[in-house]
Motif scaffolding. Sequence first.
Motif, mmCIF file in Angstrom:
data_model
loop_
_atom_site.group_PDB
_atom_site.id
_atom_site.type_symbol
_atom_site.label_atom_id
_atom_site.label_comp_id
_atom_site.label_asym_id
_atom_site.label_seq_id
_atom_site.Cartn_x
_atom_site.Cartn_y
_atom_site.Cartn_z
ATOM 1 N N PRO A 25 -9.965 12.818 4.361
ATOM 2 C CA PRO A 25 -8.822 13.235 3.555
ATOM 3 C C PRO A 25 -9.267 14.096 2.378
ATOM 4 O O PRO A 25 -10.282 13.823 1.750
ATOM 5 N N LYS A 26 -8.516 15.156 2.128
ATOM 6 C CA LYS A 26 -8.833 16.070 1.037
ATOM 7 C C LYS A 26 -8.099 15.615 -0.224
ATOM 8 O O LYS A 26 -6.905 15.345 -0.199
ATOM 9 N N SER A 27 -8.837 15.531 -1.316
ATOM 10 C CA SER A 27 -8.220 15.206 -2.597
ATOM 11 C C SER A 27 -9.143 15.628 -3.720
ATOM 12 O O SER A 27 -10.368 15.527 -3.603
ATOM 13 N N THR A 28 -8.562 16.091 -4.794
ATOM 14 C CA THR A 28 -9.327 16.383 -6.001
ATOM 15 C C THR A 28 -8.979 15.386 -7.105
ATOM 16 O O THR A 28 -9.547 15.441 -8.176
ATOM 17 N N ASP A 29 -8.064 14.486 -6.829
ATOM 18 C CA ASP A 29 -7.604 13.493 -7.783
ATOM 19 C C ASP A 29 -8.401 12.203 -7.603
ATOM 20 O O ASP A 29 -8.419 11.626 -6.510
ATOM 21 N N ALA A 30 -9.043 11.741 -8.673
ATOM 22 C CA ALA A 30 -9.897 10.543 -8.591
ATOM 23 C C ALA A 30 -9.110 9.315 -8.136
ATOM 24 O O ALA A 30 -9.621 8.498 -7.363
ATOM 25 N N LEU A 58 -1.525 5.449 6.860
ATOM 26 C CA LEU A 58 -1.877 6.433 7.891
ATOM 27 C C LEU A 58 -3.384 6.561 8.054
ATOM 28 O O LEU A 58 -3.882 6.680 9.181
ATOM 29 N N LEU A 59 -4.123 6.525 6.952
ATOM 30 C CA LEU A 59 -5.584 6.581 7.046
ATOM 31 C C LEU A 59 -6.132 5.331 7.727
ATOM 32 O O LEU A 59 -7.033 5.405 8.562
ATOM 33 N N ARG A 60 -5.576 4.172 7.393
ATOM 34 C CA ARG A 60 -6.035 2.924 8.008
ATOM 35 C C ARG A 60 -5.720 2.913 9.504
ATOM 36 O O ARG A 60 -6.525 2.458 10.316
ATOM 37 N N TRP A 61 -4.534 3.398 9.869
ATOM 38 C CA TRP A 61 -4.159 3.473 11.285
ATOM 39 C C TRP A 61 -5.191 4.290 12.058
ATOM 40 O O TRP A 61 -5.643 3.872 13.127
ATOM 41 N N ALA A 62 -5.568 5.436 11.516
ATOM 42 C CA ALA A 62 -6.537 6.301 12.212
ATOM 43 C C ALA A 62 -7.898 5.626 12.336
ATOM 44 O O ALA A 62 -8.509 5.635 13.412
ATOM 45 N N THR A 63 -8.370 5.007 11.249
ATOM 46 C CA THR A 63 -9.700 4.393 11.316
ATOM 47 C C THR A 63 -9.703 3.154 12.206
ATOM 48 O O THR A 63 -10.694 2.890 12.885
ATOM 49 N N GLN A 64 -8.599 2.414 12.245
ATOM 50 C CA GLN A 64 -8.533 1.272 13.160
ATOM 51 C C GLN A 64 -8.512 1.723 14.615
ATOM 52 O O GLN A 64 -8.891 0.963 15.505
ATOM 53 N N ARG A 108 0.837 -1.210 0.000
ATOM 54 C CA ARG A 108 0.000 0.000 0.000
ATOM 55 C C ARG A 108 0.864 1.249 0.000
ATOM 56 O O ARG A 108 2.054 1.196 0.282
ATOM 57 N N ALA A 109 0.241 2.376 -0.262
ATOM 58 C CA ALA A 109 0.919 3.674 -0.197
ATOM 59 C C ALA A 109 0.983 4.125 1.265
ATOM 60 O O ALA A 109 0.096 3.789 2.063
ATOM 61 N N LEU A 165 -10.394 5.594 -0.211
ATOM 62 C CA LEU A 165 -11.550 4.760 0.112
ATOM 63 C C LEU A 165 -11.121 3.320 0.382
ATOM 64 O O LEU A 165 -11.600 2.689 1.325
ATOM 65 N N GLU A 166 -10.191 2.807 -0.411
ATOM 66 C CA GLU A 166 -9.687 1.452 -0.186
ATOM 67 C C GLU A 166 -9.027 1.338 1.192
ATOM 68 O O GLU A 166 -9.136 0.307 1.854
ATOM 69 N N ALA A 167 -8.368 2.398 1.605
ATOM 70 C CA ALA A 167 -7.646 2.371 2.882
ATOM 71 C C ALA A 167 -8.587 2.257 4.071
ATOM 72 O O ALA A 167 -8.256 1.626 5.073
ATOM 73 N N VAL A 168 -9.751 2.860 3.979
ATOM 74 C CA VAL A 168 -10.648 2.894 5.137
ATOM 75 C C VAL A 168 -11.796 1.901 5.028
ATOM 76 O O VAL A 168 -12.567 1.739 5.971
ATOM 77 N N SER A 169 -11.888 1.215 3.913
ATOM 78 C CA SER A 169 -12.975 0.267 3.689
ATOM 79 C C SER A 169 -12.694 -1.050 4.412
ATOM 80 O O SER A 169 -11.586 -1.575 4.365
ATOM 81 N N ASP A 170 -13.704 -1.574 5.049
ATOM 82 C CA ASP A 170 -13.582 -2.907 5.646
ATOM 83 C C ASP A 170 -14.054 -3.964 4.661
ATOM 84 O O ASP A 170 -14.048 -5.143 4.958
#
Length: 122
Positions: A69-74, A56-62, A50-51, A81-86
Amino acid sequence: LVDYCRREGIAVQAYASLGRQDAGRKSWSALGGKLLERTEVADVAERHGRAPAQVLLRWATQRGLCVIPKSTDAGHMRMNLEAVSDGGGGFRLSREDMEAIDSLDQSRVDVPSSDGSGVSGS
């Protein structure tokens, strides 16, 4: 602070989930470098394929924190979304992964004690 909020049923949103430095706070070097570039985060990311941002996003959600997270890039949005999805695209960090990232925390927040007698660090 997070423990207090959990006890009171208050959702906690992670601030700067990817490690953005506050202007009035310590310098990057004093903090050990940018979180996205830390060896500890890179090692976990590599183990999971993973990136670093996803780790870092997964750590926070776990930890039970809300992330926005802010992003304008699809592509980045999809990775976030993959990082936080169960679900199918999600992944879980091991206890050891979580502890490695936990060890990077250098914050200290003063919050009122639950009995109102003063301030406790957390």
